[in-house]
Structures are given as structure tokens and as C-alpha cells.
Design a protein around this motif. Sequence first.
Motif, mmCIF file in Angstrom:
data_model
loop_
_atom_site.group_PDB
_atom_site.id
_atom_site.type_symbol
_atom_site.label_atom_id
_atom_site.label_comp_id
_atom_site.label_asym_id
_atom_site.label_seq_id
_atom_site.Cartn_x
_atom_site.Cartn_y
_atom_site.Cartn_z
ATOM 1 N N GLN A 157 0.837 -1.203 0.000
ATOM 2 C CA GLN A 157 0.000 0.000 0.000
ATOM 3 C C GLN A 157 0.868 1.248 0.000
ATOM 4 N N PRO A 158 0.319 2.372 -0.533
ATOM 5 C CA PRO A 158 1.102 3.591 -0.627
ATOM 6 C C PRO A 158 1.661 3.993 0.739
ATOM 7 N N GLY A 159 2.922 4.389 0.754
ATOM 8 C CA GLY A 159 3.562 4.797 2.008
ATOM 9 C C GLY A 159 4.314 3.676 2.686
ATOM 10 N N GLU A 160 4.070 2.443 2.206
ATOM 11 C CA GLU A 160 4.723 1.287 2.826
ATOM 12 C C GLU A 160 6.129 1.101 2.250
ATOM 13 N N ILE A 161 7.053 0.653 3.097
ATOM 14 C CA ILE A 161 8.398 0.331 2.613
ATOM 15 C C ILE A 161 8.522 -1.184 2.572
ATOM 16 N N ILE A 162 8.774 -1.711 1.353
ATOM 17 C CA ILE A 162 8.806 -3.167 1.186
ATOM 18 C C ILE A 162 10.146 -3.604 0.599
ATOM 19 N N ASN A 163 10.436 -4.882 0.721
ATOM 20 C CA ASN A 163 11.612 -5.429 0.045
ATOM 21 C C ASN A 163 11.132 -6.181 -1.175
ATOM 22 N N ALA A 164 11.677 -5.824 -2.337
ATOM 23 C CA ALA A 164 11.207 -6.438 -3.574
ATOM 24 C C ALA A 164 12.355 -7.161 -4.262
ATOM 25 N N LEU A 165 12.002 -8.292 -4.880
ATOM 26 C CA LEU A 165 12.964 -9.009 -5.712
ATOM 27 C C LEU A 165 12.930 -8.361 -7.095
ATOM 28 N N ILE A 166 14.089 -7.970 -7.602
ATOM 29 C CA ILE A 166 14.131 -7.295 -8.903
ATOM 30 C C ILE A 166 14.123 -8.363 -10.007
ATOM 31 N N THR A 167 13.115 -8.250 -10.898
ATOM 32 C CA THR A 167 12.931 -9.300 -11.902
ATOM 33 C C THR A 167 13.273 -8.851 -13.320
ATOM 34 N N ASP A 168 13.326 -7.531 -13.556
ATOM 35 C CA ASP A 168 13.557 -7.059 -14.926
ATOM 36 C C ASP A 168 14.003 -5.604 -14.894
ATOM 37 N N ALA A 169 14.644 -5.166 -15.989
ATOM 38 C CA ALA A 169 15.169 -3.787 -15.997
ATOM 39 C C ALA A 169 15.027 -3.150 -17.374
ATOM 40 N N THR A 170 14.764 -1.832 -17.400
ATOM 41 C CA THR A 170 14.915 -1.046 -18.631
ATOM 42 C C THR A 170 15.966 0.019 -18.310
ATOM 43 N N SER A 171 16.191 0.996 -19.223
ATOM 44 C CA SER A 171 17.212 1.998 -18.911
ATOM 45 C C SER A 171 16.747 2.910 -17.788
ATOM 46 N N THR A 172 15.448 3.050 -17.595
ATOM 47 C CA THR A 172 14.990 3.991 -16.572
ATOM 48 C C THR A 172 14.287 3.346 -15.377
ATOM 49 N N THR A 173 13.753 2.156 -15.538
ATOM 50 C CA THR A 173 12.982 1.581 -14.425
ATOM 51 C C THR A 173 13.348 0.113 -14.173
ATOM 52 N N LEU A 174 12.815 -0.372 -13.057
ATOM 53 C CA LEU A 174 12.989 -1.786 -12.719
ATOM 54 C C LEU A 174 11.598 -2.408 -12.520
ATOM 55 N N LYS A 175 11.539 -3.742 -12.670
ATOM 56 C CA LYS A 175 10.324 -4.459 -12.270
ATOM 57 C C LYS A 175 10.673 -5.287 -11.040
ATOM 58 N N GLY A 176 9.716 -5.398 -10.131
ATOM 59 C CA GLY A 176 10.003 -6.155 -8.914
ATOM 60 C C GLY A 176 8.809 -6.966 -8.461
ATOM 61 N N LEU A 177 9.088 -7.850 -7.494
ATOM 62 C CA LEU A 177 8.078 -8.740 -6.928
ATOM 63 C C LEU A 177 8.095 -8.533 -5.421
ATOM 64 N N ALA A 178 6.934 -8.172 -4.857
ATOM 65 C CA ALA A 178 6.897 -7.875 -3.428
ATOM 66 C C ALA A 178 7.003 -9.166 -2.627
#
Length: 434
Positions: free
Chosen positions: A413-434
Motif C-alpha cells: 500500500q502507498p507509504g509502505e516500505i517493502i523489500n522487492a525481488l528485482i525481476t527485470d530492468a529497462t534503462s529507466t525503471t525496474l520491475k520487482g516482486l513484493a
Amino acid sequence: MKTYFLRSFGCQMNEHDAERIRAVLESEGLARRETPEDADVIVYNTCTVRRSADQRLAGHLSGAARLKRQKPGRTIVVTGCLPQAEQAAFLAEYPFVDVAVGPQNLHRLAEALRAARGTTDSGQVALFDDGDAMSGDLPSRRERPFQAWVQIMSGCTNFCSYCIVPFVRGRERSRGADAIVAEVAALANRGVREVTLLGQNVNAYGADLAERPTFASLLRRLDVLPGLARVRFMTSHPRDLSDELIAAVAELPTVCEHVHLPLQSGSDRVLAAMNRGYTADWYLARVRALRSAVPNVSITTDLIAGFPGETEDDLADTLDLVQRAEFDAAFTFVFSARPGTAAASLPGQLPFEVQRERVQRLIALTQDQARERRTRLVGGMAEVLVEGPSRQPGRWRGRSRQNVVVNVAGTAQPGEIINALITDATSTTLKGLA
Ligand code: SAM
Ligand code: SF4
């Protein structure tokens, strides 16, 4: 009830100024609207750092003039750096603007609005004097519940030869450390998890104060505040990046591992002409010191292509330094001659076509570099502050400590700090799994 519409352009300092403008307008009893058509008071908070910013504003202002003709009681307000830079010429070019207030006079915006109500149609109210009030102390109408900008300094006295900022935002002034700590403590108390400390050169923080607190000492005081999870800061001047600050980034748990360190050029000749106060070797040595103390730090930069007199060899030096510094991201700009700055009257002004071709080479290199740096993160974990829904369906958008946008799948939820597994990358962003 009277209504207002506000649009802000430019840097984060301007965005933060816009929060203060909102606070003023709302304390004057005006209610916010999302389009200029719905508003009695139309406000543009402007930027003039490059000519393109001026041109964009001109389009918005002609729209506002049309709305005012349809409903003459409307008030048009222009705040920020553009009217401050041009003053009388601005007022003459835009006679339909009722109120113009420079960035050091925002504390007098309410007064200017009230004065405008008393004027005839042709009267313009303008406030451009170099007031000594510290805009950092003004209240803000903050938009986001868990993130906040906090101004720690105003103005700039570096006078980089290309830059209009020292002319429009006045001399460098630091806010008292106690006032900053009190503001951040109050924000943290209210649920703010992340603050971004703003100044044109935060590394020079405190040099103008009697007790001469350093920026690193300020970070240490903020680090212990209960509830605060992250501290960011911007912008750092490479000349003033001290070992003490590097140690603070390395040691303090709240201080995020991201330093925006504008390089501008990798050619010593151009750096001298820009009045930046460092050489390419100095810059690279600072980058290496930072990376060795903070191995997971992300370093981002600003680059200017086509500075007057820049040669192909100078550009080659910049490309070479960029290669070696390994930036995580870069903002690349075409040099824009700003009236009144030293660089505007230097010999060797380059044609736009040459500038554009050079900036494209810088963009190509920095994007490849950024993609490569992101790709290395895939498979690792990242701490993400969730900011809201992502544009990618079913995901949340947040930022890592390194200031990379991460689009996360999973429950959050917004405001929450989570640890995410990074699954994919572009030049500007990452994709992750909570
Ligand atoms: N104080 C900050 C610093 O020293 O890096 C940044 C302030 S400035 C608003 C942000 C960036 O705009 C600069 O780092 C520079 O790259 C760019 N910039 C400033 N003046 C410019 C000009 N006349 N033409 C092109 N880019 C410019
Ligand atoms: Fe402009 Fe240089 Fe000051 Fe940054 S440090 S605001 S680039 S004059």
C-alpha cells in the motif's frame, strides 16, 4: 467561493515553491481547481533555466489571456524565475498579467493578490526586490502524505557562467539547522517517511551561518529522528563533495545511497569556461571515493552539450569521462544562452544543429550505460517506498533507495516500505516482486 488553478514548471525547488504558493492561496480562501477554465485566479510558477522553458510558458499564457477575455474578472498570476529575470520587459510583453512575483518574494504573494484586487484593469502588481526573507520558513501545502521536500538553502552564488539561477534566486543563504530539524521532526511525527533536502548546492550548507554547521552534521541530526526512514538531498556540487559527507552517506541508515552530482562537461577547458571549480580528474576521483565508501551508491548527473567554444575533442573528453564514471542516469541538455549570463556573450556560440547532434551522442551513451547498470540489479533485492498505483496494470510504483522507479507486483500500500525481488530492468525503471 473563489477558485484557483496552479501549474508549476521546472526543478524540484519550483515544485516545492508551488506547495507554498498553494498554502498562500488557500489561506486567502481560494479553492483549488484542476483546469484554468474553472478558476478565477490562474497561476503559473515559471522556470527560465533554458529558452525552451520560456517558449512553453508563452503558449500557456496566451491561453490564459483568452480565458481572461471571456471572463474579465479573472486574475492572472505569474510567479517564479521568468518574471524575475525579465522584470519590466516581462510585464510589457504580457500586459494581461495582473500579478508577477519573483521567487524571493513569495512571502508577499498574499499582499500582491490583495493589491491586484484594488487596481484597474491595466494595473499590474510586481514584486521583484531581493527580499531577505528565507522562503524555506514559509508554510507549505504538501501534496503527499509520506514524502516531503524540505528547503535547507535558498539562492546560489556559484555563478556557473551558463546559469541564470544566481541572478533570479539571489545569494546563497542557509536556513538555521534547528529550524530544519524541527520541521523534519514535525513531518516525521505526521507520518512522513522520506524527506528530500533541497538547495542548489547542499554541500555548501552552513558556510554562511554563524555556527558553520556542515551538511554532514545536519544529516547526522536528522538521522536520529524517530519515524523517519529516508533522507535524500539535491543538488551536490562536485567541488564541495567532502569526505565528511561521503562518510555520512556510508554510515547513516536513513541517508539514501544516491548522489546527484552534475558533471556538465568532461573537458577541463570547458569546465574552466563554465566556472565550475573542478577538473575532470577531480570529479572522477570524487566518484571513486564515493563508490569505494558506498558500493551500492547510484550516481546521477547533468550534462550540457554545445557550450560556446566546445570542440569535438572537448566532447570526446566528456564521452570518455562518462564512460569511466558509469552513471546510473543522466539529464542531458543543449546549452541555452541566457541573457545576462557570462556564457551568453562568449565567442564560439554553436549552431543548434551541432549542439543537437552532440547531445544525441551523450544521450545514446548515458542510456546504454543506465540500462547496463540497471540490468546488473536483476536478481537482487531492493528496498522500495511504495508511492501509488503503477501505470503498468496490477503493479505498484515506488522508488528504491537509489532513486530508481520500481514497478512492483504483489500486495502493498502507498507509504509502505517493502523489500522487492528485482525481476527485470529497462534503462529507466525496474520491475520487482513484493
Ligand atoms: N544547482 C544545480 C547544480 O549545480 O547542478 C542545478 C541547477 S540547474 C537548474 C539544473 C541543470 O540545468 C544544471 O545542472 C545544468 O546542467 C542545466 N543548465 C543550467 N543552465 C543551463 C543553460 N543555460 N543551458 C543548458 N543547461 C543548463
Ligand atoms: Fe546554477 Fe551553478 Fe548555482 Fe547550480 S551551482 S544553480 S548550475 S550557478
